[in-house]
Design an enzyme around this catalytic site. Sequence first.
Site, PDB file in Angstrom:
ATOM      1  N   GLY A   1       5.008  -1.036   2.615  1.00  0.00           N
ATOM      2  CA  GLY A   1       4.196   0.155   2.448  1.00  0.00           C
ATOM      3  C   GLY A   1       4.998   1.442   2.421  1.00  0.00           C
ATOM      4  O   GLY A   1       6.049   1.558   3.044  1.00  0.00           O
TER       5      GLY A   1
ATOM      6  N   HIS B   1       0.813  -1.216   0.000  1.00  0.00           N
ATOM      7  CA  HIS B   1       0.000   0.000   0.000  1.00  0.00           C
ATOM      8  C   HIS B   1       0.850   1.271   0.000  1.00  0.00           C
ATOM      9  O   HIS B   1       1.913   1.336   0.596  1.00  0.00           O
ATOM     10  CB  HIS B   1      -0.931   0.004   1.219  1.00  0.00           C
ATOM     11  CG  HIS B   1      -0.199  -0.078   2.529  1.00  0.00           C
ATOM     12  ND1 HIS B   1       0.253   1.022   3.211  1.00  0.00           N
ATOM     13  CD2 HIS B   1       0.168  -1.151   3.271  1.00  0.00           C
ATOM     14  CE1 HIS B   1       0.852   0.646   4.326  1.00  0.00           C
ATOM     15  NE2 HIS B   1       0.826  -0.672   4.386  1.00  0.00           N
ATOM     16  N   ASP B   2       0.360   2.261  -0.709  1.00  0.00           N
ATOM     17  CA  ASP B   2       0.913   3.617  -0.713  1.00  0.00           C
ATOM     18  C   ASP B   2       2.300   3.714  -1.333  1.00  0.00           C
ATOM     19  O   ASP B   2       2.999   4.713  -1.139  1.00  0.00           O
ATOM     20  CB  ASP B   2       0.940   4.193   0.709  1.00  0.00           C
ATOM     21  CG  ASP B   2      -0.434   4.188   1.358  1.00  0.00           C
ATOM     22  OD1 ASP B   2      -1.321   4.887   0.847  1.00  0.00           O
ATOM     23  OD2 ASP B   2      -0.628   3.471   2.359  1.00  0.00           O
TER      24      ASP B   2
END
Length: 270
Positions: free
Chosen positions: A140, A122-123
């Site tokens: 992440g 994520h991200d």
Amino acid sequence: MNNKIHPTAIIDPAAKLGANIEIGPYCVVGPKVQLADNVRLFSHVVVDGRTSIGAYTVVYPFASLGSPPQDLKYKGEDSALEIGSHNQIREYVTINPGTEGGGMLTRVGNHCLFMISAHVAHDCQVGDHVILANNAAIAGHVSVGDYAIIGGLSAVHQFVRIGAHAMIGGATGVENDVIPFGMVKGDRGHLAGLNLIGLERRGFGREDVRDLRSAYRMLFAPEGTMAERLEEVARLYEGQEHILSVVEFIRTRTSRALCQPRNDEEKGAA
């Protein structure tokens, strides 16, 4: 539209499909997905969440794109995953969308190759022409610059920055930021010089490589402080874009330390 969709594929009616798309057997495409022209999904691909995939990207069997992040802080927010054009996403690759704590967006650029079982958490912000080899994983909030290569079985710690044209050797744990053009290797990665082979392959001239090597030695010399060495390199190589990109990378504040050479011998190995 000339789309070829296998009868066993499950495509939500709300999904937005471009032209000349191929979707193979047993694929699943969710309601918030957008597929641009000429995307191809081989069999058993899952594309879910608010995910967009750019033109001419090819996704191989058992890849999972846009499923909820592996983050206990994620509470179902409507975050997004943007994947650019002309990418190759091989078997069992997983790429997750963003979270509220990271800007709500995971972004992948163009012309990237994700080999079997690679993972993008994520991200993350991944540039263009990036390669993740087999079983490479980035945690992440990681950023990866253009043309960087992450070797097989390597893992990158959350919030780490990988500079453009950097090379991460196989089976390397990367805990700290890697300068542009840097070469990192070891079970706990250390800076082992410059990515000279990558520079040659991408057409950097002899003078560019010579100056980068000289600047590298100055930046990681034992004399003075890093701040002093940065100022000296910036002064000596004013106007040289590649070297100044390294200077600015080091100057940028980050939550991770800078990946450094392991000893004096490797400081001179660039």
